[in-house]
Design a protein around this motif. Structure first.
Motif, PDB file in Angstrom:
ATOM      1  N   ARG A 123     -34.285 -87.981  57.567  1.00  0.00           N
ATOM      2  CA  ARG A 123     -33.967 -86.597  57.962  1.00  0.00           C
ATOM      3  C   ARG A 123     -32.779 -86.836  58.960  1.00  0.00           C
ATOM      4  O   ARG A 123     -32.553 -87.956  59.386  1.00  0.00           O
ATOM      5  CB  ARG A 123     -35.332 -86.033  58.904  1.00  0.00           C
ATOM      6  N   THR A 124     -32.157 -85.894  59.325  1.00  0.00           N
ATOM      7  CA  THR A 124     -30.905 -85.887  60.054  1.00  0.00           C
ATOM      8  C   THR A 124     -31.549 -86.500  61.468  1.00  0.00           C
ATOM      9  O   THR A 124     -32.502 -85.929  62.193  1.00  0.00           O
ATOM     10  CB  THR A 124     -30.543 -84.404  60.251  1.00  0.00           C
ATOM     11  N   GLY A 125     -30.663 -87.331  61.868  1.00  0.00           N
ATOM     12  CA  GLY A 125     -30.897 -87.859  63.137  1.00  0.00           C
ATOM     13  C   GLY A 125     -31.724 -89.307  63.081  1.00  0.00           C
ATOM     14  O   GLY A 125     -31.994 -89.725  64.237  1.00  0.00           O
ATOM     15  N   GLU A 126     -32.382 -89.388  61.882  1.00  0.00           N
ATOM     16  CA  GLU A 126     -33.185 -90.422  61.955  1.00  0.00           C
ATOM     17  C   GLU A 126     -32.597 -91.945  61.226  1.00  0.00           C
ATOM     18  O   GLU A 126     -31.691 -91.591  60.443  1.00  0.00           O
ATOM     19  CB  GLU A 126     -34.709 -90.274  60.839  1.00  0.00           C
ATOM     20  N   SER A 127     -32.949 -93.087  61.650  1.00  0.00           N
ATOM     21  CA  SER A 127     -32.282 -94.234  60.913  1.00  0.00           C
ATOM     22  C   SER A 127     -32.800 -94.263  59.706  1.00  0.00           C
ATOM     23  O   SER A 127     -34.060 -93.856  59.467  1.00  0.00           O
ATOM     24  CB  SER A 127     -32.639 -95.183  61.809  1.00  0.00           C
ATOM     25  N   PRO A 128     -32.138 -94.993  58.660  1.00  0.00           N
ATOM     26  CA  PRO A 128     -32.476 -95.013  57.292  1.00  0.00           C
ATOM     27  C   PRO A 128     -33.834 -95.874  57.323  1.00  0.00           C
ATOM     28  O   PRO A 128     -34.155 -96.860  58.190  1.00  0.00           O
ATOM     29  CB  PRO A 128     -31.350 -95.795  56.733  1.00  0.00           C
TER      30      PRO A 128
ATOM     31  N   SER B 139     -42.858 -98.452  37.763  1.00  0.00           N
ATOM     32  CA  SER B 139     -43.176 -97.804  38.968  1.00  0.00           C
ATOM     33  C   SER B 139     -41.879 -98.265  39.918  1.00  0.00           C
ATOM     34  O   SER B 139     -41.896 -97.718  40.967  1.00  0.00           O
ATOM     35  CB  SER B 139     -44.378 -98.239  39.402  1.00  0.00           C
ATOM     36  N   ALA B 140     -41.256 -99.465  39.572  1.00  0.00           N
ATOM     37  CA  ALA B 140     -40.407-100.031  40.515  1.00  0.00           C
ATOM     38  C   ALA B 140     -39.050 -98.991  40.570  1.00  0.00           C
ATOM     39  O   ALA B 140     -38.468 -98.600  41.699  1.00  0.00           O
ATOM     40  CB  ALA B 140     -39.962-101.209  40.031  1.00  0.00           C
ATOM     41  N   LEU B 141     -38.656 -98.486  39.393  1.00  0.00           N
ATOM     42  CA  LEU B 141     -37.821 -97.314  39.351  1.00  0.00           C
ATOM     43  C   LEU B 141     -38.270 -96.216  39.987  1.00  0.00           C
ATOM     44  O   LEU B 141     -37.548 -95.401  40.758  1.00  0.00           O
ATOM     45  CB  LEU B 141     -37.352 -96.964  37.885  1.00  0.00           C
ATOM     46  N   LEU B 142     -39.628 -95.604  39.813  1.00  0.00           N
ATOM     47  CA  LEU B 142     -39.957 -94.542  40.314  1.00  0.00           C
ATOM     48  C   LEU B 142     -39.989 -94.554  42.141  1.00  0.00           C
ATOM     49  O   LEU B 142     -39.675 -93.729  42.514  1.00  0.00           O
ATOM     50  CB  LEU B 142     -41.660 -94.444  40.246  1.00  0.00           C
ATOM     51  N   GLN B 143     -39.903 -95.962  42.539  1.00  0.00           N
ATOM     52  CA  GLN B 143     -39.877 -95.938  43.966  1.00  0.00           C
ATOM     53  C   GLN B 143     -38.568 -95.523  44.546  1.00  0.00           C
ATOM     54  O   GLN B 143     -38.356 -94.989  45.455  1.00  0.00           O
ATOM     55  CB  GLN B 143     -40.090 -97.493  44.397  1.00  0.00           C
ATOM     56  N   GLU B 144     -37.409 -95.971  43.607  1.00  0.00           N
ATOM     57  CA  GLU B 144     -36.139 -95.504  43.976  1.00  0.00           C
ATOM     58  C   GLU B 144     -35.907 -93.849  43.748  1.00  0.00           C
ATOM     59  O   GLU B 144     -35.255 -93.412  44.666  1.00  0.00           O
ATOM     60  CB  GLU B 144     -35.285 -96.211  43.098  1.00  0.00           C
ATOM     61  N   LEU B 145     -36.424 -93.433  42.449  1.00  0.00           N
ATOM     62  CA  LEU B 145     -36.249 -92.163  42.490  1.00  0.00           C
ATOM     63  C   LEU B 145     -37.081 -91.009  43.441  1.00  0.00           C
ATOM     64  O   LEU B 145     -36.449 -89.916  43.439  1.00  0.00           O
ATOM     65  CB  LEU B 145     -36.713 -91.748  40.941  1.00  0.00           C
ATOM     66  N   ARG B 146     -38.034 -91.387  43.865  1.00  0.00           N
ATOM     67  CA  ARG B 146     -38.932 -90.745  44.467  1.00  0.00           C
ATOM     68  C   ARG B 146     -38.588 -91.090  46.129  1.00  0.00           C
ATOM     69  O   ARG B 146     -39.506 -89.994  46.911  1.00  0.00           O
ATOM     70  CB  ARG B 146     -40.360 -90.812  44.178  1.00  0.00           C
ATOM     71  N   ALA B 147     -37.845 -91.852  46.560  1.00  0.00           N
ATOM     72  CA  ALA B 147     -37.584 -91.976  47.786  1.00  0.00           C
ATOM     73  C   ALA B 147     -36.809 -90.917  48.418  1.00  0.00           C
ATOM     74  O   ALA B 147     -35.872 -90.342  47.996  1.00  0.00           O
ATOM     75  CB  ALA B 147     -36.727 -93.385  48.043  1.00  0.00           C
TER      76      ALA B 147
END
Length: 297
Positions: free
Chosen positions: A292-297, A280-288
């Protein structure tokens, strides 16, 4: 005794109103259809001519409506809405299934008017509801007694809108699990297996209940529970065999294919030899999702 209003008499709303009456609460009802209102009046409820009229005579209004459009209209219509009629100290508890942003909009409107609004979507029908409250313990105040009288359990989800959010997560799990189960039974049928036998066998095996509970172990940080599970490499092998069997039967299972793809990806990482819930830790990376454009990370 608090005066209770119910707006929306579909299957869930009727069960709610009937359970409230059975528990001894005075109930006033409204629905755009006259038939269910007449049915509830025959059971002992009073009728209202509009959500506003119902709110004017109620301490708490419980709404069970088809979706966000109807909830917003019933709550905020300036002529006929609940907020226009609700008395000081009164509350609207919405038990419909909506998105969390609606809770922000309605909450702000009710706050500005000095009235109370709480998202309270439910799972199962009254009097056995699980009520998912958008707020901390105590947010329902005196209305909690009303809700508790027709519920199996009340879960306070932490903040406004969180009740709606948790209900949607429940729906994701429930219907994804349904689809995966239906696809598996379809494969069994294509293989010529008896449906009753397959269904009974899976109901008595881990497939019927461990999918969610295993994922929850990871997010709850249950190290002992996680450690008890097989390595991800075993799951990769099992799912590859299941996909090959489905292909031989001429059935394409989309959810099975997605699971295979995920565990093949896991197999190329250090998680391959770890208990599979750790993936599930990997899933968090894959599904992140990227911002959106204009939004901060």
């Amino acid at each position: 005794m608090r005066q209770v209003g119910v707006v929306g008499l579909g299957g869930m709303g009727i069960a709610l109103a009937e359970s409230l009456l059975d528990a001894g609460w005075p109930v006033r009802c409204y629905d755009i259809r006259t038939e269910p209102v007449a049915t509830m009046v025959a059971r002992g409820a009073e009728a209202a001519t509009s959500p506003r009229a119902l709110a004017e005579a109620s301490d708490v209004v419980l709404t069970f409506l088809p979706g966000p459009t109807q909830v917003r209209h019933v709550a905020l219509d300036p002529e006929t809405g609940v907020l226009a009629g609700l008395r000081p100290g009164g509350a609207m508890l919405d038990m419909s299934t909506c998105g969390p942003r609606l809770a922000e909009v309605l909450g702000e409107a009710f706050d500005a008017a000095g009235r109370r609004y709480v998202d309270c979507p439910v799972s199962r029908k009254a009097p056995h509801m699980t009520v998912l409250v958008g707020g901390p313990a105590g947010v329902l105040g005196a209305d909690e007694e009303v809700v508790a009288a027709v519920s199996r359990v009340i879960v306070h989800c932490g903040r406004r809108g969180a009740g709606y959010a948790v209900k949607l997560l429940n729906q994701q799990v429930k219907y994804s699990w349904y689809l995966a189960s239906s696809e598996a039974l379809l494969v069994g049928s294509a293989l010529g297996l008896d449906a009753e036998t397959v269904a009974t066998a899976i109901e008595e095996s881990s497939g019927s209940d461990s999918g969610f509970s295993t994922a929850a172990e990871f997010f709850r940080g249950d190290a002992a529970g996680i450690a008890a599970h097989a390595p991800a490499s075993t799951i990769e092998k099992d799912l590859a065999l299941a996909e090959a069997m489905a292909a031989e039967a001429g059935v394409r299972s989309r959810l099975l294919s997605a699971a295979v793809d995920f565990f093949v990806t896991v197999g190329g990482t250090p998680y391959r030899g770890r208990p599979y819930p750790e993936s599930s830790a990997l899933l968090q990376e894959l599904r992140a999702m990227p911002p959106r454009t204009g939004e901060s990370p």
